[in-house]
Scaffold this motif. Structure first.
Motif, PDB file in Angstrom:
ATOM      1  N   ARG A  47       0.044   7.862  -7.549  1.00  0.00           N
ATOM      2  CA  ARG A  47      -0.808   6.345  -7.307  1.00  0.00           C
ATOM      3  C   ARG A  47      -0.002   5.606  -7.906  1.00  0.00           C
ATOM      4  O   ARG A  47       1.491   5.799  -8.498  1.00  0.00           O
ATOM      5  N   GLY A  67      -3.052   1.031  -6.164  1.00  0.00           N
ATOM      6  CA  GLY A  67      -3.789   1.332  -5.335  1.00  0.00           C
ATOM      7  C   GLY A  67      -2.876   2.578  -4.928  1.00  0.00           C
ATOM      8  O   GLY A  67      -2.003   3.483  -6.285  1.00  0.00           O
ATOM      9  N   TYR A  68      -2.851   3.459  -4.083  1.00  0.00           N
ATOM     10  CA  TYR A  68      -2.239   4.780  -3.734  1.00  0.00           C
ATOM     11  C   TYR A  68      -0.934   4.600  -2.314  1.00  0.00           C
ATOM     12  O   TYR A  68      -1.211   4.170  -2.200  1.00  0.00           O
ATOM     13  N   SER A 105      -2.131   2.968   0.743  1.00  0.00           N
ATOM     14  CA  SER A 105      -3.829   1.924   0.148  1.00  0.00           C
ATOM     15  C   SER A 105      -3.436   0.482   0.421  1.00  0.00           C
ATOM     16  O   SER A 105      -2.257   0.485   0.769  1.00  0.00           O
ATOM     17  N   GLY A 108      -3.818  -2.123  -1.459  1.00  0.00           N
ATOM     18  CA  GLY A 108      -3.168  -2.554  -2.470  1.00  0.00           C
ATOM     19  C   GLY A 108      -1.884  -1.788  -2.386  1.00  0.00           C
ATOM     20  O   GLY A 108      -0.457  -2.773  -2.994  1.00  0.00           O
ATOM     21  N   ALA A 109      -0.824  -1.383  -2.788  1.00  0.00           N
ATOM     22  CA  ALA A 109       0.608  -0.845  -1.857  1.00  0.00           C
ATOM     23  C   ALA A 109       0.481  -1.623  -1.322  1.00  0.00           C
ATOM     24  O   ALA A 109       1.975  -2.600  -1.757  1.00  0.00           O
ATOM     25  N   THR A 161       0.038  -4.606  -0.724  1.00  0.00           N
ATOM     26  CA  THR A 161       0.179  -6.175  -0.997  1.00  0.00           C
ATOM     27  C   THR A 161       1.655  -6.140  -1.466  1.00  0.00           C
ATOM     28  O   THR A 161       2.132  -7.606  -2.034  1.00  0.00           O
TER      29      THR A 161
END
Length: 207
Positions: A32, A182-183, A198, A200-201, A203
């Motif tokens: 995570r 994210g992950y 992911s 999110g990571a 970005t």
């Protein structure tokens, strides 16, 4: 499984077991990702009057590596210092009892992989507290202590990631104000390593 159940409850104990099996038999590790805005003027040092905190000098780190119970070795220290990484240490007297490393660029992880970050983020890695001093929240205090230096380096936030079944470290990230975004992870198949992440990571530029 029984000890995990007593500590975390049934669902988390089962989750820990499942992730362990996935890691062992499928070769997949999942983490995570957290982003934490840097704090200013907050160190929690007042809660530990016998503890002092500062940037650990090379000779202090090598001395700590010569003792037991701190998970440090000279080769790791030498490589980190040559890359320009910084170790923040909590000292009881003249002895390091907890530490945490930060980098502005990249740091080794495991299985031959490296973690890379870019501005305006810093990356915190390899935090450790001696067993005799655990339960005093020294990891949190060190994180906040290091934030002032990170701000001087031009960072606005710190990135870190924790294995999905490591509930102690996940709780610590949230206690420090980290936001899960994210992950990341990787798979080890047939002698090769395949990293993934992911959106999110990605970005925040964590690679």
């Amino acid at each position: 499984l029984l000890s995990d159940y007593r500590r975390w409850g049934l669902l988390r104990a089962v989750s820990i077991r499942i992730m362990s099996l996935i890691r062992r038999y499928a070769g997949v590790l999942l983490y995570r990702v957290f982003v934490r805005p840097l704090a200013s003027g907050h160190t929690s040092v007042e809660a530990h009057p016998q503890i002092s905190m500062r940037i650990a000098r090379p000779e202090e780190l090598y001395k700590a590596a010569g003792g037991a119970g701190l998970d440090l070795n000279p080769d790791f220290i030498r490589g980190a210092l040559e890359r320009g990484d910084t170790a923040f240490g909590a000292f009881d007297g003249e002895d390091i009892v907890a530490y945490g490393w930060r980098t502005c660029s990249s740091a080794p992880h495991a299985d031959g992989l490296w973690v890379a970050v870019g501005a305006p983020y810093g990356y915190a890695y390899k935090a450790f507290t001696r067993e005799s001093h655990r339960g005093r929240h020294l990891a949190c205090a060190l994180s906040f202590f290091g934030d002032t230096y990170s701000q001087e380096w031009g960072h606005t936030a710190n990135l870190s990631f924790v294995e999905l079944s490591n509930y102690s470290s996940l709780s610590l990230q949230r206690a420090k104000g980290g936001e899960a975004i994210g992950y990341v992870g990787y798979a080890k198949w047939f002698g090769c390593v395949f990293p993934f992440g992911s959106p999110g990571a990605k970005t925040v530029g964590l690679q």
